[in-house]
Scaffold this motif. Structure first.
Motif, PDB file in Angstrom:
ATOM      1  N   SER A  73      -0.140   2.566   2.659  1.00 58.22           N
ATOM      2  CA  SER A  73      -1.062   1.961   1.693  1.00 58.22           C
ATOM      3  C   SER A  73      -0.636   2.364   0.293  1.00 58.22           C
ATOM      4  CB  SER A  73      -2.492   2.451   1.924  1.00 58.22           C
ATOM      5  OG  SER A  73      -2.922   2.128   3.214  1.00 58.22           O
ATOM      6  N   ALA A  74      -0.662   1.405  -0.617  1.00 63.02           N
ATOM      7  CA  ALA A  74      -0.280   1.678  -1.997  1.00 63.02           C
ATOM      8  C   ALA A  74      -1.268   1.016  -2.945  1.00 63.02           C
ATOM      9  CB  ALA A  74       1.126   1.160  -2.269  1.00 63.02           C
ATOM     10  N   ILE A  75      -1.567   1.726  -4.019  1.00 66.37           N
ATOM     11  CA  ILE A  75      -2.384   1.194  -5.106  1.00 66.37           C
ATOM     12  C   ILE A  75      -1.422   1.033  -6.277  1.00 66.37           C
ATOM     13  CG2 ILE A  75      -4.341   1.623  -6.631  1.00 66.37           C
ATOM     14  CD1 ILE A  75      -5.006   3.674  -4.072  1.00 66.37           C
ATOM     15  N   VAL A  76      -1.319  -0.188  -6.783  1.00 67.51           N
ATOM     16  CA  VAL A  76      -0.295  -0.498  -7.777  1.00 67.51           C
ATOM     17  C   VAL A  76      -0.945  -1.034  -9.049  1.00 67.51           C
ATOM     18  CG1 VAL A  76       1.801  -1.836  -8.232  1.00 67.51           C
ATOM     19  CG2 VAL A  76       1.284  -1.102  -5.893  1.00 67.51           C
ATOM     20  N   GLN A 118      -0.687  -3.123   1.668  1.00 61.36           N
ATOM     21  CA  GLN A 118      -0.550  -2.531   2.990  1.00 61.36           C
ATOM     22  C   GLN A 118       0.770  -3.024   3.553  1.00 61.36           C
ATOM     23  OE1 GLN A 118      -3.292  -0.531   4.087  1.00 61.36           O
ATOM     24  NE2 GLN A 118      -1.714   0.261   5.417  1.00 61.36           N
ATOM     25  N   VAL A 119       1.710  -2.102   3.739  1.00 63.03           N
ATOM     26  CA  VAL A 119       3.043  -2.442   4.250  1.00 63.03           C
ATOM     27  C   VAL A 119       3.416  -1.484   5.368  1.00 63.03           C
ATOM     28  CG1 VAL A 119       3.894  -3.500   2.110  1.00 63.03           C
ATOM     29  CG2 VAL A 119       4.139  -1.046   2.447  1.00 63.03           C
ATOM     30  N   PRO A 120       4.407  -1.851   6.180  1.00 59.42           N
ATOM     31  CA  PRO A 120       4.795  -0.981   7.300  1.00 59.42           C
ATOM     32  C   PRO A 120       5.378   0.361   6.871  1.00 59.42           C
ATOM     33  CG  PRO A 120       5.621  -3.202   7.652  1.00 59.42           C
ATOM     34  CD  PRO A 120       5.064  -3.159   6.260  1.00 59.42           C
ATOM     35  N   ASP A 121       6.235   0.350   5.840  1.00 61.03           N
ATOM     36  CA  ASP A 121       6.953   1.576   5.489  1.00 61.03           C
ATOM     37  C   ASP A 121       7.557   1.441   4.089  1.00 61.03           C
ATOM     38  OD1 ASP A 121       9.076  -0.211   5.890  1.00 61.03           O
ATOM     39  OD2 ASP A 121       9.489   0.570   7.904  1.00 61.03           O
ATOM     40  N   ALA A 124       9.891  -1.580   3.409  1.00 55.31           N
ATOM     41  CA  ALA A 124       9.111  -2.808   3.202  1.00 55.31           C
ATOM     42  C   ALA A 124       8.490  -2.824   1.810  1.00 55.31           C
ATOM     43  CB  ALA A 124       8.030  -2.931   4.270  1.00 55.31           C
ATOM     44  N   TYR A 125       8.043  -1.655   1.343  1.00 50.03           N
ATOM     45  CA  TYR A 125       7.504  -1.563  -0.017  1.00 50.03           C
ATOM     46  C   TYR A 125       8.599  -1.904  -1.037  1.00 50.03           C
ATOM     47  CZ  TYR A 125       6.007   0.246  -4.468  1.00 50.03           C
ATOM     48  OH  TYR A 125       5.732   0.354  -5.799  1.00 50.03           O
TER      49      TYR A 125
END
Length: 169
Positions: A73-76, A118-121, A124-125
């Motif tokens: 999970s990332a907040i961008v 939300q990405v696998p890894d 992928a990010y």
């Protein structure tokens, strides 16, 4: 409840139905009616009105990202060089088409957009960054925060109490 121009009047029964659906949107109409203390016909009519007026936007299943291989999970935060309406709209359309973008907010002040991804890894990010940000000449700055622990995820909205109070079933 009528605090804004977009609000519609909701009574205690509406609020009870909404509260129950936020807990479990898979309830059958019969079960929902029983828990809301109304007849099935009344319940069906109420839910239909709540959908038609846009109070209920949609009913979905919440899935576990970890169990489905989408555990990063990332907040961008994104800042654009040109913030004209047409530039913001064009960039936003690109974001909306990307399945990894779960949430997209235009914000002010500060960055122009805040995204929840939300990405696998990490590979992928990085692929997403190349596709959406690096190749876009209008993107000035990207700042990403990676989640190390999801302590709470509750897409529930606090409902106002109707006159006389909201009795929970």
């Amino acid at each position: 409840m009528n605090n804004s121009a977009n609000s519609i009047a909701l009574d205690t029964t509406d609020l009870r139905v909404l509260d129950l659906l936020q807990q479990d949107a898979s309830l059958s109409n019969q079960a929902l009616a029983e828990l809301a203390h109304v007849s099935p016909a009344t319940c069906l009519r109420r839910v239909k009105r709540l959908v038609e007026t846009g109070v209920i936007e949609r009913r979905v299943a919440l899935l576990s990202p970890d169990k489905l291989g989408a555990g990063l999970s990332a907040i961008v935060e994104i800042t654009l060089d040109r913030q004209g309406a047409e530039h913001l709209a064009a960039f936003e359309q690109k974001l909306l088409a990307e399945v990894a973008v779960q949430q997209c907010y235009r914000v002010s002040p500060g960055p122009d957009f805040v995204l929840i991804l939300q990405v696998p890894d990490m590979p992928a990010y990085h692929a997403l960054v190349l596709r959406l940000f690096t190749q876009d000449a209008n993107v000035r700055n990207v700042k990403t925060f990676f989640s190390v622990l999801r302590s709470k995820f509750e897409p529930r909205i606090a409902l106002p109490a109707a006159q006389g109070g909201l009795s929970r079933a």
